[in-house]
Design an enzyme around this catalytic site. Structure first.
Site, PDB file in Angstrom:
ATOM      1  N   GLU A  92       0.826  -1.205   0.000  1.00 31.52           N
ATOM      2  CA  GLU A  92       0.000   0.000   0.000  1.00 31.52           C
ATOM      3  C   GLU A  92       0.858   1.252   0.000  1.00 31.52           C
ATOM      4  O   GLU A  92       1.926   1.285   0.588  1.00 31.52           O
ATOM      5  CB  GLU A  92      -0.846   0.037   1.273  1.00 31.52           C
ATOM      6  CG  GLU A  92      -1.884  -1.033   1.318  1.00 31.52           C
ATOM      7  CD  GLU A  92      -2.622  -1.057   2.646  1.00 31.52           C
ATOM      8  OE1 GLU A  92      -2.540  -0.066   3.398  1.00 31.52           O
ATOM      9  OE2 GLU A  92      -3.255  -2.082   2.911  1.00 31.52           O
ATOM     10  N   CYS A 105       3.042   8.323   1.751  1.00 31.40           N
ATOM     11  CA  CYS A 105       3.410   7.370   2.796  1.00 31.40           C
ATOM     12  C   CYS A 105       3.786   6.062   2.108  1.00 31.40           C
ATOM     13  O   CYS A 105       2.949   5.432   1.457  1.00 31.40           O
ATOM     14  CB  CYS A 105       2.217   7.184   3.739  1.00 31.40           C
ATOM     15  SG  CYS A 105       2.505   5.982   5.029  1.00 31.40           S
ATOM     16  N   CYS A 112       5.007  -7.499   7.852  1.00 27.62           N
ATOM     17  CA  CYS A 112       5.895  -6.979   8.904  1.00 27.62           C
ATOM     18  C   CYS A 112       6.004  -8.052   9.978  1.00 27.62           C
ATOM     19  O   CYS A 112       5.053  -8.785  10.235  1.00 27.62           O
ATOM     20  CB  CYS A 112       5.271  -5.710   9.500  1.00 27.62           C
ATOM     21  SG  CYS A 112       6.271  -4.923  10.781  1.00 27.62           S
ATOM     22  N   CYS A 116       3.012  -5.529  16.302  1.00 28.47           N
ATOM     23  CA  CYS A 116       2.335  -4.587  17.209  1.00 28.47           C
ATOM     24  C   CYS A 116       0.843  -4.919  17.266  1.00 28.47           C
ATOM     25  O   CYS A 116       0.212  -5.180  16.240  1.00 28.47           O
ATOM     26  CB  CYS A 116       2.530  -3.152  16.726  1.00 28.47           C
ATOM     27  SG  CYS A 116       4.263  -2.651  16.692  1.00 28.47           S
ATOM     28  N   CYS A 119      -1.868  -2.952  15.049  1.00 30.43           N
ATOM     29  CA  CYS A 119      -1.525  -2.645  13.657  1.00 30.43           C
ATOM     30  C   CYS A 119      -1.959  -3.769  12.719  1.00 30.43           C
ATOM     31  O   CYS A 119      -1.750  -4.946  13.006  1.00 30.43           O
ATOM     32  CB  CYS A 119      -0.022  -2.432  13.554  1.00 30.43           C
ATOM     33  SG  CYS A 119       0.529  -2.052  11.897  1.00 30.43           S
ATOM     34  N   GLY A 159       5.409  -2.278   6.993  1.00 29.23           N
ATOM     35  CA  GLY A 159       6.780  -2.729   7.209  1.00 29.23           C
ATOM     36  C   GLY A 159       7.550  -1.897   8.210  1.00 29.23           C
ATOM     37  O   GLY A 159       7.153  -0.809   8.592  1.00 29.23           O
ATOM     38  N   GLU A 160       8.668  -2.445   8.648  1.00 26.54           N
ATOM     39  CA  GLU A 160       9.563  -1.756   9.581  1.00 26.54           C
ATOM     40  C   GLU A 160      10.832  -1.382   8.798  1.00 26.54           C
ATOM     41  O   GLU A 160      11.636  -2.259   8.470  1.00 26.54           O
ATOM     42  CB  GLU A 160       9.876  -2.698  10.762  1.00 26.54           C
ATOM     43  CG  GLU A 160      11.013  -2.273  11.662  1.00 26.54           C
ATOM     44  CD  GLU A 160      10.941  -0.823  12.148  1.00 26.54           C
ATOM     45  OE1 GLU A 160       9.884  -0.393  12.655  1.00 26.54           O
ATOM     46  OE2 GLU A 160      11.961  -0.107  12.011  1.00 26.54           O
ATOM     47  N   SER A 191      10.027   6.195  10.104  1.00 24.61           N
ATOM     48  CA  SER A 191       9.397   5.807  11.363  1.00 24.61           C
ATOM     49  C   SER A 191       9.806   4.394  11.759  1.00 24.61           C
ATOM     50  O   SER A 191       9.783   3.476  10.943  1.00 24.61           O
ATOM     51  CB  SER A 191       7.871   5.880  11.188  1.00 24.61           C
ATOM     52  OG  SER A 191       7.231   5.543  12.394  1.00 24.61           O
ATOM     53  N   SER A 214       8.012   5.142  17.194  1.00 21.87           N
ATOM     54  CA  SER A 214       6.696   4.737  17.668  1.00 21.87           C
ATOM     55  C   SER A 214       6.830   4.287  19.113  1.00 21.87           C
ATOM     56  O   SER A 214       7.221   3.158  19.384  1.00 21.87           O
ATOM     57  CB  SER A 214       6.157   3.599  16.795  1.00 21.87           C
ATOM     58  OG  SER A 214       6.058   4.048  15.469  1.00 21.87           O
ATOM     59  N   LEU A 215       6.534   5.189  20.027  1.00 21.58           N
ATOM     60  CA  LEU A 215       6.744   4.904  21.446  1.00 21.58           C
ATOM     61  C   LEU A 215       5.487   4.262  22.037  1.00 21.58           C
ATOM     62  O   LEU A 215       5.534   3.182  22.591  1.00 21.58           O
ATOM     63  CB  LEU A 215       7.103   6.201  22.167  1.00 21.58           C
ATOM     64  CG  LEU A 215       7.706   6.085  23.548  1.00 21.58           C
ATOM     65  CD1 LEU A 215       8.995   5.277  23.532  1.00 21.58           C
ATOM     66  CD2 LEU A 215       7.947   7.469  24.151  1.00 21.58           C
ATOM     67  N   HIS A 216       4.373   4.958  21.944  1.00 24.97           N
ATOM     68  CA  HIS A 216       3.056   4.434  22.301  1.00 24.97           C
ATOM     69  C   HIS A 216       2.832   4.074  23.764  1.00 24.97           C
ATOM     70  O   HIS A 216       1.734   3.631  24.130  1.00 24.97           O
ATOM     71  CB  HIS A 216       2.676   3.218  21.434  1.00 24.97           C
ATOM     72  CG  HIS A 216       2.658   3.496  19.957  1.00 24.97           C
ATOM     73  ND1 HIS A 216       2.285   4.700  19.429  1.00 24.97           N
ATOM     74  CD2 HIS A 216       2.956   2.702  18.898  1.00 24.97           C
ATOM     75  CE1 HIS A 216       2.365   4.646  18.107  1.00 24.97           C
ATOM     76  NE2 HIS A 216       2.775   3.458  17.749  1.00 24.97           N
ATOM     77  N   ASN A 290      -6.419   4.385  14.309  1.00 28.32           N
ATOM     78  CA  ASN A 290      -7.394   3.988  13.294  1.00 28.32           C
ATOM     79  C   ASN A 290      -7.952   2.624  13.668  1.00 28.32           C
ATOM     80  O   ASN A 290      -7.206   1.743  14.087  1.00 28.32           O
ATOM     81  CB  ASN A 290      -6.727   3.871  11.924  1.00 28.32           C
ATOM     82  CG  ASN A 290      -6.448   5.221  11.317  1.00 28.32           C
ATOM     83  OD1 ASN A 290      -7.344   6.030  11.144  1.00 28.32           O
ATOM     84  ND2 ASN A 290      -5.189   5.469  11.032  1.00 28.32           N
ATOM     85  N   CYS A 331      -2.504   1.758   8.013  1.00 23.26           N
ATOM     86  CA  CYS A 331      -1.515   0.836   7.450  1.00 23.26           C
ATOM     87  C   CYS A 331      -2.032  -0.576   7.337  1.00 23.26           C
ATOM     88  O   CYS A 331      -2.483  -1.149   8.311  1.00 23.26           O
ATOM     89  CB  CYS A 331      -0.280   0.753   8.346  1.00 23.26           C
ATOM     90  SG  CYS A 331       0.290   2.306   8.935  1.00 23.26           S
TER      91      CYS A 331
END
Ligand code: SAH
Length: 345
Positions: A92, A105, A112, A116, A119, A159-160, A191, A214-216, A290, A331
């Site tokens: 995407e 983006c 991935c 997470c 996600c 992806g990372e 990111s 990405s701490l979260h 989201n 994502c």
């Protein structure tokens, strides 16, 4: 193995031309066709000799992405694309419109492996890395549709990026080449969910890109509960790497924090986050999560606003605008929807 032309740097193309007994300026022409003009086939490269084109057709390949689905928001200019890669995998790419221009983006992997909890990209695991040419190819494919050159890029799709480090670095080299796409790294954000050793590697390169982390969550207990990567590199280690990155590059780090009701939005979380980040050159970007069909998390603008108020004004904080709310813009969601429909026949 065919030569992957769209992933080759200028020096590599020069070497290839030399090996093939071609004159040096052929490499420059070839690079210009691929990286500047965005040629979609070797046949288009009409100022190359026929013999060279024939050999390229035989021994090399030019990666082109094929649009499979396209969803355009009716309200805010967001367009989401599902592209098919040469081997049939799909990824995407999202076009977004901000006050400062158009941003794309980009995805960096097919799937991935970071897992997470909130996600959609990680649900099917990692299928493979994207090549540098496939990462760049997303820009070309969107430009072919919209006719506009993007003003900025974010590596925040599927992806990372730091799990595909070598290909992402090569993508960055191709992107900035003045004889290619010619975009400065200042217009790019990368990111990561926190692949600590690669943050140190990246810091030492002193690139001008913005690092988003990405701490979260403000501590290992909560972060470990939603981000498996935290079991490998805990929050102290991660923040130490971030401090090193900021010291080394003098660039402000952007921390992403998806505010999830009942998980990471308490006053204690806000206090702990403030304490952890105090004194660091950084910015906090609060994200209304989201909705992902397969996941049960509650979030939204109001939840993010409440948390922002708890943080107060000792940190630099913004709340991310939610774009493409009327389409599957988070994502991995379009790819999931496509796979679901295929499975259902
Ligand atoms: N792997 C990288 C980059 C891709 S994800 C990373 O983790 O940073 C890009 C951002 O979207 C990350 O901050 C990620 O945590 C966030 N994200 C993932 N799922 C989301 C969702 N459902 N809603 C909002 N943001 C999400």
């Amino acid at each position: 193995m065919r030569y992957d032309l769209a992933s080759m740097t200028r020096p590599e193309l020069a070497q290839l031309c030399e090996r093939w007994g071609e004159r040096p300026f052929r490499a420059k022409q070839l690079f210009g066709w691929i990286q500047q003009k965005g040629a979609r086939s070797i046949d288009e490269m009409t100022d190359l000799p026929k013999t060279l084109r024939a050999r390229l057709a035989e021994e090399a390949a030019l990666t082109v992405l094929t649009p499979r689905r396209r969803q355009a928001s009716r309200t805010d200019g967001t367009i989401k694309y599902l592209f098919e890669l040469p081997d049939g995998e799909t990824i995407e790419t999202v076009r977004m419109v901000y006050r400062h221009g158009v941003s794309l983006c980009l995805s960096t992997q097919v799937g991935c492996r970071m897992g997470c909890a909130f996600c959609a990209s990680g649900i099917g695991g990692l299928r493979r890395h994207l090549t540098p040419g496939e990462i760049l190819g997303q820009i070309r494919a969107v430009m072919a549709d919209t006719g506009e050159r993007p003003d900025s890029l974010v590596l925040m799709g599927i992806g990372e990026p730091l799990d595909n480090y070598d290909n992402v670095l090569r993508f960055l080299e191709l992107l900035a080449d003045p004889e290619g796409f010619g975009m400065s790294h200042r217009h790019l954000s990368l990111s990561t969910c926190g692949v600590v050793p690669r943050i140190y590697d990246l810091a030492r390169l002193h690139l001008q890109l913005t690092l988003s982390v990405s701490l979260h969550a403000p501590n290992d207990r909560i972060r470990g509960g939603i981000m498996p990567v935290n079991h490998r590199w805990g929050i102290d280690e991660l923040l130490e790497a971030c401090r090193y990155y900021a010291d080394e590059t003098h660039r402000r780090i952007s921390f992403e924090y998806a505010v999830i009701e009942g998980v990471n939005d308490s006053k204690a979380c806000a206090d702990e986050l403030r304490r952890r980040l105090s004194g660091m050159l950084c910015h906090v970007n609060l994200i209304p999560l989201n909705r992902v069909e397969e996941r049960q998390f509650v979030s939204g603008r109001a939840v993010a606003e409440r948390f922002a108020a708890l943080l107060g004004d000792s940190l630099s904080v913004t709340i991310r605008r939610t774009l493409g709310a009327d389409i599957d813009a988070a994502c991995g969601q379009l790819r999931r929807a496509d796979a679901r429909e295929k499975a259902e026949g």
